[in-house]
Enzyme design. Structure first.
Site, PDB file in Angstrom:
ATOM      1  N   ASN A  85      -9.393   7.317  12.366  1.00 32.18           N
ATOM      2  CA  ASN A  85      -9.671   7.847  11.032  1.00 32.18           C
ATOM      3  C   ASN A  85      -8.604   8.855  10.606  1.00 32.18           C
ATOM      4  O   ASN A  85      -8.295   9.789  11.354  1.00 32.18           O
ATOM      5  CB  ASN A  85     -11.028   8.543  11.007  1.00 32.18           C
ATOM      6  CG  ASN A  85     -12.170   7.623  11.405  1.00 32.18           C
ATOM      7  OD1 ASN A  85     -12.191   7.104  12.518  1.00 32.18           O
ATOM      8  ND2 ASN A  85     -13.107   7.418  10.507  1.00 32.18           N
ATOM      9  N   LEU A  86      -8.057   8.672   9.412  1.00 30.66           N
ATOM     10  CA  LEU A  86      -7.003   9.550   8.902  1.00 30.66           C
ATOM     11  C   LEU A  86      -7.582  10.614   7.979  1.00 30.66           C
ATOM     12  O   LEU A  86      -8.645  10.429   7.374  1.00 30.66           O
ATOM     13  CB  LEU A  86      -5.956   8.740   8.149  1.00 30.66           C
ATOM     14  CG  LEU A  86      -5.301   7.584   8.893  1.00 30.66           C
ATOM     15  CD1 LEU A  86      -4.240   6.937   8.016  1.00 30.66           C
ATOM     16  CD2 LEU A  86      -4.705   8.028  10.218  1.00 30.66           C
TER      17      LEU A  86
ATOM     18  N   TYR B  43     -15.195  -5.454   7.831  1.00 30.94           N
ATOM     19  CA  TYR B  43     -13.858  -4.881   7.668  1.00 30.94           C
ATOM     20  C   TYR B  43     -13.097  -4.902   8.991  1.00 30.94           C
ATOM     21  O   TYR B  43     -11.941  -5.340   9.062  1.00 30.94           O
ATOM     22  CB  TYR B  43     -13.979  -3.445   7.147  1.00 30.94           C
ATOM     23  CG  TYR B  43     -12.700  -2.654   7.145  1.00 30.94           C
ATOM     24  CD1 TYR B  43     -11.638  -3.029   6.329  1.00 30.94           C
ATOM     25  CD2 TYR B  43     -12.559  -1.521   7.944  1.00 30.94           C
ATOM     26  CE1 TYR B  43     -10.464  -2.286   6.310  1.00 30.94           C
ATOM     27  CE2 TYR B  43     -11.386  -0.777   7.932  1.00 30.94           C
ATOM     28  CZ  TYR B  43     -10.343  -1.163   7.117  1.00 30.94           C
ATOM     29  OH  TYR B  43      -9.181  -0.432   7.110  1.00 30.94           O
TER      30      TYR B  43
ATOM     31  N   PRO C 143      -4.768   2.652  14.063  1.00 29.04           N
ATOM     32  CA  PRO C 143      -4.941   4.077  13.774  1.00 29.04           C
ATOM     33  C   PRO C 143      -6.413   4.462  13.716  1.00 29.04           C
ATOM     34  O   PRO C 143      -7.260   3.697  13.262  1.00 29.04           O
ATOM     35  CB  PRO C 143      -4.276   4.243  12.410  1.00 29.04           C
ATOM     36  CG  PRO C 143      -4.347   2.895  11.783  1.00 29.04           C
ATOM     37  CD  PRO C 143      -4.295   1.896  12.899  1.00 29.04           C
TER      38      PRO C 143
ATOM     39  N   TRP D 274     -24.778  12.816   5.425  1.00 29.99           N
ATOM     40  CA  TRP D 274     -25.387  11.599   5.956  1.00 29.99           C
ATOM     41  C   TRP D 274     -25.596  11.683   7.469  1.00 29.99           C
ATOM     42  O   TRP D 274     -24.761  12.229   8.202  1.00 29.99           O
ATOM     43  CB  TRP D 274     -24.484  10.404   5.665  1.00 29.99           C
ATOM     44  CG  TRP D 274     -24.672   9.844   4.277  1.00 29.99           C
ATOM     45  CD1 TRP D 274     -25.059  10.524   3.160  1.00 29.99           C
ATOM     46  CD2 TRP D 274     -24.469   8.494   3.871  1.00 29.99           C
ATOM     47  NE1 TRP D 274     -25.095   9.686   2.091  1.00 29.99           N
ATOM     48  CE2 TRP D 274     -24.745   8.425   2.490  1.00 29.99           C
ATOM     49  CE3 TRP D 274     -24.071   7.339   4.538  1.00 29.99           C
ATOM     50  CZ2 TRP D 274     -24.649   7.248   1.765  1.00 29.99           C
ATOM     51  CZ3 TRP D 274     -23.973   6.159   3.816  1.00 29.99           C
ATOM     52  CH2 TRP D 274     -24.262   6.104   2.446  1.00 29.99           C
TER      53      TRP D 274
ATOM     54  N   LYS E  86      -9.585  -7.189   9.914  1.00 26.56           N
ATOM     55  CA  LYS E  86      -8.331  -6.579  10.368  1.00 26.56           C
ATOM     56  C   LYS E  86      -7.989  -7.008  11.796  1.00 26.56           C
ATOM     57  O   LYS E  86      -6.809  -7.113  12.153  1.00 26.56           O
ATOM     58  CB  LYS E  86      -8.444  -5.061  10.283  1.00 26.56           C
ATOM     59  CG  LYS E  86      -8.676  -4.530   8.878  1.00 26.56           C
ATOM     60  CD  LYS E  86      -7.482  -4.706   7.983  1.00 26.56           C
ATOM     61  CE  LYS E  86      -6.477  -3.611   8.175  1.00 26.56           C
ATOM     62  NZ  LYS E  86      -5.339  -3.702   7.225  1.00 26.56           N
TER      63      LYS E  86
ATOM     64  N   ARG F  63     -16.217  11.710  16.228  1.00 32.12           N
ATOM     65  CA  ARG F  63     -15.082  11.018  15.651  1.00 32.12           C
ATOM     66  C   ARG F  63     -13.789  11.674  16.122  1.00 32.12           C
ATOM     67  O   ARG F  63     -13.771  12.837  16.524  1.00 32.12           O
ATOM     68  CB  ARG F  63     -15.137  11.043  14.109  1.00 32.12           C
ATOM     69  CG  ARG F  63     -16.265  10.228  13.492  1.00 32.12           C
ATOM     70  CD  ARG F  63     -16.080   8.760  13.703  1.00 32.12           C
ATOM     71  NE  ARG F  63     -17.143   7.961  13.103  1.00 32.12           N
ATOM     72  CZ  ARG F  63     -18.225   7.552  13.747  1.00 32.12           C
ATOM     73  NH1 ARG F  63     -18.413   7.898  15.017  1.00 32.12           N
ATOM     74  NH2 ARG F  63     -19.135   6.809  13.147  1.00 32.12           N
TER      75      ARG F  63
ATOM     76  N   GLY G  74       0.804  -1.213   0.000  1.00 30.02           N
ATOM     77  CA  GLY G  74       0.000   0.000   0.000  1.00 30.02           C
ATOM     78  C   GLY G  74       0.838   1.265   0.000  1.00 30.02           C
ATOM     79  O   GLY G  74       0.343   2.358   0.278  1.00 30.02           O
TER      80      GLY G  74
ATOM     81  N   GLY H 168      -0.325   4.386  -1.857  1.00 31.40           N
ATOM     82  CA  GLY H 168      -1.602   4.962  -1.474  1.00 31.40           C
ATOM     83  C   GLY H 168      -1.471   6.183  -0.584  1.00 31.40           C
ATOM     84  O   GLY H 168      -0.385   6.757  -0.423  1.00 31.40           O
TER      85      GLY H 168
END
Length: 352
Positions: A201-202, A172, A199, A238, A176, A245, A30, A33
């Site tokens: 949320n990035l 998901y 981690p 949404w 993981k 978060r 990755g 990415g």
């Protein structure tokens, strides 16, 4: 295939950021990415001897034969095949596994089987083959989605097994999470040095701004900028805005991962976060202000909210390997907005 187009070579230097990285070879799955590109840059700054970035077009990491071919071409062989008089001088090999099929609530809801299968197969087979080949260290990257839906706040690593994850991203998260189990049992039975990081949320420059597959910050930025440009009066968001978060700037995340690779060799999972919790409603209003959108937000309550709250206890990362996030949240948002305005074509590609 020749790996020359996916490999970065540098001469070892006494000026490296950490003596740890001298004489190291690193595979970053990755690595092309969002997060991976920053990890590779920071490895280059540390003057890592050799960085190998397998591209998805050549290596389907859900296919064991592709993994074996990657390891063969990167010359990652079992130790008994390398034995020679100079064997002890060969560079140490580290794998940082960032590759994942990931996305926002909509993508998780629409493709749960793919999210489960692809993430499980990539990680499970990579760890097993890395152990067989005698890789010196494996850095497995988990996800905040592995935590139970109603985890007490702040999320502590000891809470990981106290319930089922939030339903829309459970496949998901569980796929993981199995990498944690595998890392721990391979350490216990085989002495394999695998660590596991969680981690949050990035966000940041180079993120995925595709409206169908991205997480919450990029689509809000894109929608507000496009609405301002086209003179639209509303932006639809949404949920009802009540969930919270925590977000971690991508460069901070990359630094945390490399500090863990350098300094941490334990079996316990470790959170990577900023320690800053924000309501989605407040986040959306901040993005409206920073983008200059003058219309109003419309909350589509027919869409799911996702997990009610997310906020991490980040003390273990600081204690174990000295990591603390540095980027102030609003400044990170400004940098994300600026990057998207300058790179709209890149940012709207589907990067999952």
């Amino acid at each position: 295939m020749n790996l020359s187009d996916t490999m970065y070579s540098q001469q070892p230097s006494a000026l490296s950021h950490e003596p740890f990285w001298v004489n190291k070879r690193v595979v970053v799955t990755g690595g092309a990415g969002f997060l991976g590109s920053f990890v590779v840059e920071k490895l280059q700054q540390r003057r890592v001897r050799e960085i190998i970035v397998p591209r998805v077009e050549q290596y389907d990491l859900t296919d064991l034969n592709a993994i074996r071919r990657l390891f063969d071409e990167a010359q990652i062989f079992p130790s008994y095949e390398q034995e020679s008089g100079a064997g002890s001088q060969s560079p140490e090999m580290i794998i940082i596994h960032l590759a994942a099929l990931a996305g926002g609530i909509g993508a998780n809801r629409d493709r749960p089987a793919e999210f489960f299968y692809q993430n499980l197969m990539m990680g499970m087979q990579l760890i097993h083959e890395a152990w067989k080949r005698g890789v010196d260290k494996f850095v497995a990257i988990g996800t905040i989605c592995a935590y139970p839906k109603f985890t007490p706040l702040p999320f502590r690593e000891v809470n990981l097994w106290e319930g089922y994850p939030e339903e829309t991203n459970a496949p998901y998260g569980l796929a993981k999470k199995m990498l944690l189990v595998q890392s721990q049992v391979y350490r216990e039975q085989y002495g394999f040095n695998a660590i596991y990081l969680l981690p949050v949320n990035l966000y940041g420059p180079r993120d995925n701004f595709n409206l169908e597959t991205s997480h919450v910050i990029p689509p809000l930025i894109r929608k507000c900028l496009e609405a301002r440009e086209h003179g639209e009066k509303e932006v639809v968001v949404w949920g009802d805005g009540s969930p919270t978060r925590e977000f971690l700037y991508v460069e901070d995340a990359a630094e945390g991962i490399l500090l863990a690779a350098e300094r941490y060799n334990g079996c316990e999972p470790v959170n990577l976060g900023s320690g800053y919790e924000i309501r989605i409603k407040d986040l959306a209003e901040m993005i409206v202000r920073l983008t200059g959108f003058s219309g109003k937000l419309v909350w589509d309550t027919s869409k799911p909210n996702g997990q009610p709250r997310r906020a991490l206890d980040v003390s273990r990362a600081e204690k174990y390997f000295g990591f603390r996030a540095q980027m102030p949240f609003e400044e990170g948002l400004r940098k994300s907005i600026e990057w998207y305005q300058e790179n709209k074509e890149k940012g709207t590609r589907d990067k999952i």
